[in-house]
Design a protein around this motif. Structure first.
Motif, PDB file in Angstrom:
ATOM      1  N   ALA A 254      38.597  45.920  29.904  1.00 35.21           N
ATOM      2  CA  ALA A 254      39.663  44.917  29.826  1.00 35.21           C
ATOM      3  C   ALA A 254      41.041  45.563  29.696  1.00 35.21           C
ATOM      4  N   PRO A 255      41.291  46.406  28.683  1.00 30.68           N
ATOM      5  CA  PRO A 255      42.618  47.041  28.610  1.00 30.68           C
ATOM      6  C   PRO A 255      42.867  48.028  29.739  1.00 30.68           C
ATOM      7  N   ALA A 256      41.799  48.606  30.305  1.00 29.80           N
ATOM      8  CA  ALA A 256      41.993  49.536  31.426  1.00 29.80           C
ATOM      9  C   ALA A 256      42.564  48.801  32.634  1.00 29.80           C
ATOM     10  N   LEU A 257      42.037  47.610  32.924  1.00 29.29           N
ATOM     11  CA  LEU A 257      42.581  46.820  34.033  1.00 29.29           C
ATOM     12  C   LEU A 257      44.006  46.367  33.734  1.00 29.29           C
ATOM     13  N   VAL A 258      44.288  46.032  32.484  1.00 31.89           N
ATOM     14  CA  VAL A 258      45.642  45.631  32.109  1.00 31.89           C
ATOM     15  C   VAL A 258      46.621  46.783  32.325  1.00 31.89           C
TER      16      VAL A 258
ATOM     17  N   LEU B 251      58.066  44.554  29.277  1.00 25.73           N
ATOM     18  CA  LEU B 251      56.727  43.981  29.141  1.00 25.73           C
ATOM     19  C   LEU B 251      55.671  44.879  29.777  1.00 25.73           C
ATOM     20  N   LEU B 252      55.941  45.372  30.972  1.00 24.66           N
ATOM     21  CA  LEU B 252      54.973  46.206  31.681  1.00 24.66           C
ATOM     22  C   LEU B 252      54.780  47.548  31.002  1.00 24.66           C
ATOM     23  N   LEU B 253      55.842  48.088  30.433  1.00 28.15           N
ATOM     24  CA  LEU B 253      55.709  49.342  29.681  1.00 28.15           C
ATOM     25  C   LEU B 253      54.803  49.155  28.469  1.00 28.15           C
ATOM     26  N   LEU B 254      55.025  48.092  27.709  1.00 32.38           N
ATOM     27  CA  LEU B 254      54.205  47.834  26.526  1.00 32.38           C
ATOM     28  C   LEU B 254      52.750  47.576  26.916  1.00 32.38           C
ATOM     29  N   ALA B 255      52.546  46.864  28.021  1.00 33.31           N
ATOM     30  CA  ALA B 255      51.182  46.598  28.480  1.00 33.31           C
ATOM     31  C   ALA B 255      50.494  47.887  28.916  1.00 33.31           C
ATOM     32  N   PHE B 256      51.229  48.771  29.577  1.00 32.04           N
ATOM     33  CA  PHE B 256      50.637  50.028  30.049  1.00 32.04           C
ATOM     34  C   PHE B 256      50.267  50.933  28.884  1.00 32.04           C
ATOM     35  N   VAL B 257      51.205  51.148  27.971  1.00 33.62           N
ATOM     36  CA  VAL B 257      50.927  52.034  26.835  1.00 33.62           C
ATOM     37  C   VAL B 257      49.880  51.416  25.912  1.00 33.62           C
TER      38      VAL B 257
ATOM     39  N   THR C 246      46.474  51.538  27.509  1.00 34.58           N
ATOM     40  CA  THR C 246      45.918  52.892  27.483  1.00 34.58           C
ATOM     41  C   THR C 246      45.342  53.218  26.110  1.00 34.58           C
ATOM     42  N   VAL C 247      46.093  52.883  25.059  1.00 36.67           N
ATOM     43  CA  VAL C 247      45.605  53.135  23.695  1.00 36.67           C
ATOM     44  C   VAL C 247      44.296  52.383  23.443  1.00 36.67           C
TER      45      VAL C 247
ATOM     46  N   ALA D  45      43.637  58.725  16.050  1.00 42.41           N
ATOM     47  CA  ALA D  45      44.557  59.781  16.474  1.00 42.41           C
ATOM     48  C   ALA D  45      44.404  60.083  17.963  1.00 42.41           C
ATOM     49  N   THR D  46      43.155  60.067  18.440  1.00 45.86           N
ATOM     50  CA  THR D  46      42.925  60.325  19.865  1.00 45.86           C
ATOM     51  C   THR D  46      43.516  59.210  20.731  1.00 45.86           C
ATOM     52  N   ALA D  47      43.311  57.965  20.294  1.00 42.35           N
ATOM     53  CA  ALA D  47      43.868  56.840  21.039  1.00 42.35           C
ATOM     54  C   ALA D  47      45.393  56.885  21.043  1.00 42.35           C
TER      55      ALA D  47
END
Length: 364
Positions: A88-92, A115-121, A124-125, A155-157
């Motif tokens: 789910a977050p990977a597709l986002v 918005l897109l920056l926050l969604a990407f970072v 990814t986390v 920490a890894t995330a």
């Protein structure tokens, strides 16, 4: 509608001369009767189309997350039986990057880019965190002695978030990206400390103290960006704005929590201490010409003043009196911000003033 950064790019492209850009800034400053450096400009929206695109992007990202979760459930890639799936977050995150290639890189729209920056970072986390939990197994995080494992996963995330922010900055140069990267680095430090010390009675105090120190570090980093653009006419000022917006709650929240204000039983002494700290934060905000410190501490000082009025017997009017005092004070400060700032900055050492935003609109 254009921004200071747009003027710089117009000059760089040869559309207008540097002298014309300077004259235009001076004219706008004169019309507003306030130096542009004190206005704290940053790009949020350039028109209603920003809002329209942001709403559409949020709907699409929500849909992609839902689809990813459904696919993950069908494939069995979920935490436990009904938990989140890393898909789910990977597709986002993937969708956010793809949309940024058009709306950020080509259209250069402000609000959608944030918005897109926050969604990407964030995506990814979450992807890395959920994937690690899925791979290790949820049961490993339950019971005593599992705090170190949870801290390492966190920490890894957070490290993945920092790398994502770095890649996004190299590609798109959205000002808020630096703050997102700083937040990720802070998350790495907090998670590692939590993993190292485990579940001890002083854990909350140690974490709050760590966040406070990290907040001071982010603040100093923001001042480094600010000092490189004292006239606040380039993108560096926007980067500093978001860093200050991140640093403010990291400094303010631990201070007031360690003072015991969040325990719901503020005394007169604690209330007066909060007011004194807020005044000190106000002086610091005036000196650095950033209002984020005042906004971040606003909830605490409202609560403290409300308790003080209640302690002195004004129970029926305590909320109204609190709003009256704080609202009037902030409006007066806003109206005479430049004059108050001049009175403070001119009394500071000359060496320190060299790092602070200019008092006049004329570039140094």
């Amino acid at each position: 509608m254009y921004t200071q950064n747009d003027l710089d790019e117009a000059v760089a492209a040869g559309a207008i001369t540097p002298e014309s850009a300077t004259a235009l800034r001076a004219f706008v400053d004169h019309q507003r009767n306030t130096p542009a450096v004190d206005e704290e400009h940053f790009r949020l929206i350039t028109g209603f189309n920003d809002i329209f695109v942001s709403i559409a992007a949020a709907i699409l990202l929500f849909a992609m997350g839902w689809i990813g979760q459904s696919i993950g459930q069908n494939l069995g890639l979920v935490i436990e039986s009904e938990g989140p799936s890393p898909l789910a977050p990977a597709l986002v995150a993937g969708t956010a990057w793809g949309l940024a290639l058009f709306f950020t890189a080509r259209r250069r729209m402000a609000l959608p880019s944030i918005l897109l920056l926050l969604a990407f970072v964030g995506g990814t986390v979450a992807t890395v965190g959920f994937a690690l939990i899925f791979g290790i197994g949820q049961t490993r995080f339950e019971g005593e002695g599992s705090e170190w494992l949870a801290g390492l996963v966190g920490a890894t995330a957070a490290s993945a978030g920092a790398i994502a922010a770095f890649l996004h900055w190299k590609r798109f140069r959205v000002p808020i990206t630096v703050a997102a990267g700083a937040a990720s680095v802070a998350g790495i430090v907090v998670a590692l400390i939590a993993a190292a010390i485990g579940d001890i009675p002083a854990l909350e105090t140690i974490i709050l103290s760590t966040v406070l120190l990290l907040g001071v570090g982010v603040f100093l980093y923001a001042m480094r960006w600010d000092s490189s653009d004292r006239a606040r006419i380039t993108r560096r000022s926007d980067v500093a704005f978001w860093l200050h917006l991140l640093a403010a709650p990291m400094i303010v929240h631990p201070i007031f929590t360690l003072l015991g204000l969040n325990d719901g039983d503020a005394t007169i002494g604690e209330g007066l201490a909060v007011v004194a700290i807020y005044v000190a934060l106000g002086l610091a905000a005036l000196a650095i010409d950033r209002r984020a410190l005042l906004v971040s501490a606003l909830a605490y000082v409202l609560y403290a003043l409300n308790e003080l009025f209640e302690q002195f017997g004004a129970v029926s009017l305590n909320i109204a009196l609190t709003a009256l005092v704080i609202g009037s004070a902030l409006l007066l400060l806003s109206a005479f911000w430049h004059q108050a700032r001049s009175a403070i900055v001119t009394k500071l050492p000359l060496a320190l003033r060299g790092y602070l935003p200019q008092l006049s609109p004329t570039p140094a």
